[in-house]
Enzyme design. Structure first.
Site, PDB file in Angstrom:
ATOM      1  N   ASN A   1       0.855  -1.178   0.000  1.00 61.92           N
ATOM      2  CA  ASN A   1       0.000   0.000   0.000  1.00 61.92           C
ATOM      3  C   ASN A   1       0.897   1.237   0.000  1.00 61.92           C
ATOM      4  O   ASN A   1       1.454   1.594   1.034  1.00 61.92           O
ATOM      5  CB  ASN A   1      -0.894  -0.040   1.258  1.00 61.92           C
ATOM      6  CG  ASN A   1      -1.728   1.206   1.418  1.00 61.92           C
ATOM      7  OD1 ASN A   1      -1.818   2.032   0.513  1.00 61.92           O
ATOM      8  ND2 ASN A   1      -2.342   1.368   2.592  1.00 61.92           N
ATOM      9  N   TRP A   2       1.023   1.839  -1.169  1.00 60.63           N
ATOM     10  CA  TRP A   2       1.924   2.993  -1.275  1.00 60.63           C
ATOM     11  C   TRP A   2       1.264   4.274  -0.769  1.00 60.63           C
ATOM     12  O   TRP A   2       1.876   5.343  -0.809  1.00 60.63           O
ATOM     13  CB  TRP A   2       2.412   3.155  -2.723  1.00 60.63           C
ATOM     14  CG  TRP A   2       3.371   2.071  -3.134  1.00 60.63           C
ATOM     15  CD1 TRP A   2       3.863   1.088  -2.318  1.00 60.63           C
ATOM     16  CD2 TRP A   2       3.969   1.860  -4.419  1.00 60.63           C
ATOM     17  NE1 TRP A   2       4.719   0.284  -3.018  1.00 60.63           N
ATOM     18  CE2 TRP A   2       4.805   0.727  -4.317  1.00 60.63           C
ATOM     19  CE3 TRP A   2       3.874   2.511  -5.658  1.00 60.63           C
ATOM     20  CZ2 TRP A   2       5.549   0.231  -5.389  1.00 60.63           C
ATOM     21  CZ3 TRP A   2       4.611   2.015  -6.733  1.00 60.63           C
ATOM     22  CH2 TRP A   2       5.439   0.892  -6.596  1.00 60.63           C
ATOM     23  N   LYS A   3       0.010   4.196  -0.332  1.00 59.57           N
ATOM     24  CA  LYS A   3      -0.707   5.350   0.227  1.00 59.57           C
ATOM     25  C   LYS A   3      -0.543   6.568  -0.693  1.00 59.57           C
ATOM     26  O   LYS A   3      -0.490   6.423  -1.901  1.00 59.57           O
ATOM     27  CB  LYS A   3      -0.204   5.641   1.641  1.00 59.57           C
ATOM     28  CG  LYS A   3      -0.219   4.398   2.529  1.00 59.57           C
ATOM     29  CD  LYS A   3      -0.089   4.704   3.979  1.00 59.57           C
ATOM     30  CE  LYS A   3      -0.099   3.397   4.756  1.00 59.57           C
ATOM     31  NZ  LYS A   3      -0.334   3.566   6.160  1.00 59.57           N
TER      32      LYS A   3
ATOM     33  N   HIS B   1      -9.817   0.889   4.715  1.00 60.75           N
ATOM     34  CA  HIS B   1      -8.567   1.157   5.440  1.00 60.75           C
ATOM     35  C   HIS B   1      -8.863   2.134   6.585  1.00 60.75           C
ATOM     36  O   HIS B   1      -9.679   3.037   6.428  1.00 60.75           O
ATOM     37  CB  HIS B   1      -7.527   1.740   4.479  1.00 60.75           C
ATOM     38  CG  HIS B   1      -6.156   1.789   5.077  1.00 60.75           C
ATOM     39  ND1 HIS B   1      -5.795   2.767   5.978  1.00 60.75           N
ATOM     40  CD2 HIS B   1      -5.086   0.976   4.941  1.00 60.75           C
ATOM     41  CE1 HIS B   1      -4.535   2.537   6.360  1.00 60.75           C
ATOM     42  NE2 HIS B   1      -4.091   1.459   5.748  1.00 60.75           N
TER      43      HIS B   1
ATOM     44  N   GLU C   1      -7.312   4.610   7.648  1.00 57.28           N
ATOM     45  CA  GLU C   1      -7.103   6.031   7.316  1.00 57.28           C
ATOM     46  C   GLU C   1      -8.326   6.601   6.606  1.00 57.28           C
ATOM     47  O   GLU C   1      -8.648   7.777   6.736  1.00 57.28           O
ATOM     48  CB  GLU C   1      -5.826   6.188   6.464  1.00 57.28           C
ATOM     49  CG  GLU C   1      -4.576   6.010   7.332  1.00 57.28           C
ATOM     50  CD  GLU C   1      -3.346   5.504   6.604  1.00 57.28           C
ATOM     51  OE1 GLU C   1      -3.324   5.491   5.357  1.00 57.28           O
ATOM     52  OE2 GLU C   1      -2.391   5.098   7.302  1.00 57.28           O
TER      53      GLU C   1
ATOM     54  N   GLU D   1      -5.567  -5.040  10.579  1.00 59.54           N
ATOM     55  CA  GLU D   1      -4.649  -3.916  10.751  1.00 59.54           C
ATOM     56  C   GLU D   1      -5.014  -3.143  12.015  1.00 59.54           C
ATOM     57  O   GLU D   1      -5.870  -2.241  11.977  1.00 59.54           O
ATOM     58  CB  GLU D   1      -4.754  -2.971   9.552  1.00 59.54           C
ATOM     59  CG  GLU D   1      -4.290  -3.564   8.247  1.00 59.54           C
ATOM     60  CD  GLU D   1      -3.631  -2.506   7.370  1.00 59.54           C
ATOM     61  OE1 GLU D   1      -2.488  -2.716   6.971  1.00 59.54           O
ATOM     62  OE2 GLU D   1      -4.263  -1.473   7.113  1.00 59.54           O
TER      63      GLU D   1
ATOM     64  N   GLY E   1       1.839   2.638  10.740  1.00 61.18           N
ATOM     65  CA  GLY E   1       2.736   3.785  10.579  1.00 61.18           C
ATOM     66  C   GLY E   1       3.401   4.259  11.851  1.00 61.18           C
ATOM     67  O   GLY E   1       3.958   5.356  11.887  1.00 61.18           O
TER      68      GLY E   1
ATOM     69  N   SER F   1       3.056  -1.636  10.543  1.00 60.70           N
ATOM     70  CA  SER F   1       4.495  -1.574  10.834  1.00 60.70           C
ATOM     71  C   SER F   1       5.251  -2.855  10.484  1.00 60.70           C
ATOM     72  O   SER F   1       6.181  -3.240  11.183  1.00 60.70           O
ATOM     73  CB  SER F   1       4.736  -1.168  12.301  1.00 60.70           C
ATOM     74  OG  SER F   1       4.297   0.161  12.505  1.00 60.70           O
TER      75      SER F   1
ATOM     76  N   GLY G   1       2.722  -0.912   4.333  1.00 63.46           N
ATOM     77  CA  GLY G   1       2.623   0.482   3.920  1.00 63.46           C
ATOM     78  C   GLY G   1       4.012   1.067   3.716  1.00 63.46           C
ATOM     79  O   GLY G   1       4.692   0.777   2.732  1.00 63.46           O
TER      80      GLY G   1
HETATM   81  P1  PGA Z   1       2.451   0.666   7.654  1.00 64.99           P
HETATM   82  O1  PGA Z   1       1.004   0.768   6.989  1.00 64.99           O
HETATM   83  O2  PGA Z   1       3.105  -0.599   7.124  1.00 64.99           O
HETATM   84  O3  PGA Z   1       3.160   1.903   7.206  1.00 64.99           O
HETATM   85  O4  PGA Z   1       2.269   0.591   9.126  1.00 64.99           O
HETATM   86  C1  PGA Z   1       0.206  -0.359   6.783  1.00 64.99           C
HETATM   87  C2  PGA Z   1      -1.084   0.058   6.127  1.00 64.99           C
HETATM   88  O5  PGA Z   1      -1.574   1.134   6.412  1.00 64.99           O
HETATM   89  O6  PGA Z   1      -1.636  -0.676   5.306  1.00 64.99           O
END
Ligand code: PGA
Length: 250
Positions: free
Chosen positions: A8-10, A95, A97, A167, A173, A209, A230
């Site tokens: 997931n490159w966000k 997700h 976010e 998650e 993150g 993470s 991510g």
């Molecule tokens: P992260 O994000 O690996 O940066 O913790 C994971 C995600 O949001 O899918």
């Protein structure tokens, strides 16, 4: 057993950055073991990365979100139909976010999951508790509830699939990953809950993470079918090491 790595490159890596990472990643993908790799760049790079879909039968393109209608007056939204036409096979839905910053509800997520399936996309449906919910010992309740509400009236045909991503919000993150033991416990709970909801089992990924140092600890567990990565998937060194580490195990 096949392990899934969803990247997931966000909202990182614009046009040039996404292409550069993909080009640099290619050599490390030549000898992919028993891994299905799903690359989810920002919408604006999906067309540029269409080569992903021709690169090998184990590498797929995914989107980070979709709307639930095929078309209409929905300014700024992206239809699952359009994503499918671009070569996407997967779409991340729900997700944390999106739940947090865009007020996505379980009902909206449910509509997105159904729309994705109707357009030949496999949803990667994210669930997970906040720090406060974990401290209040509500993990089971929250995760079971998100699954139940997100999957209302979802019926999978024999060629449709859904992927669940566990998650924990507090692990995303932050550099504070969930312990393997705690992740496995929630994955077991998800397996049980899904038996009540779906007609067949679904692969379950851990996300939060994940990096090159801890990835092997997760994927060697039989309850963990792969990882949703991510931050670490946006950097060539860590992403290629993550793939190498899983390769050693499969
Ligand atoms: P992260 O994000 O690996 O940066 O913790 C994971 C995600 O949001 O899918």
């Amino acid at each position: 057993m096949t392990k899934i790595v969803a990247a997931n490159w966000k909202m990182y890596l614009g046009k040039a950055g996404a292409l550069e990472l993909w080009q640099n990643l290619k050599p490390t993908l030549k000898n992919l073991g028993d891994i299905n790799l799903i690359i989810c760049p920002p919408f604006t790079s999906l067309a540029d990365l269409s080569e992903v879909t021709n690169f090998g039968h184990q590498i797929f393109l995914g989107a980070q979100d979709c709307f639930w209608e095929d078309q209409g007056a929905y300014t700024g939204e992206i239809s699952p139909k359009y994503l499918e036409a671009l070569g996407c096979k997967y779409v991340i839905v729900g997700h944390s976010e999106r739940r947090r910053y865009f007020r996505e509800t379980d009902e909206m997520i449910n509509k997105k999951i159904k729309a994705a399936l109707a357009n030949d996309l496999t949803p990667i449906f994210c669930v997970g508790e906040t720090k406060e919910e974990r401290q209040a010992d509500k993990v089971k309740e929250i995760v079971a509830d998100q699954l139940k509400r997100g999957l209302v009236d979802v019926e999978l045909t024999s060629d449709q699939e859904i992927i669940i991503a566990y998650e924990p919000v507090w692990a995303i993150g932050t550099g504070v990953a969930c312990s393997v033991e705690d992740a496995v416990a929630v994955h077991r709970l998800i397996i049980q809950e899904l038996k009540k909801i779906l007609s067949k089992p679904a692969p379950i990924l851990y996300g939060g993470s994940v990096d090159e140092k801890n990835v092997a600890d997760y994927v060697q567990e039989k309850e963990i079918d792969g990882v949703l990565v991510g931050g670490a998937s946006t950097k060539l060194a860590s992403f290629s090491q993550i793939i190498a580490k899983i390769n050693e195990l499969t």
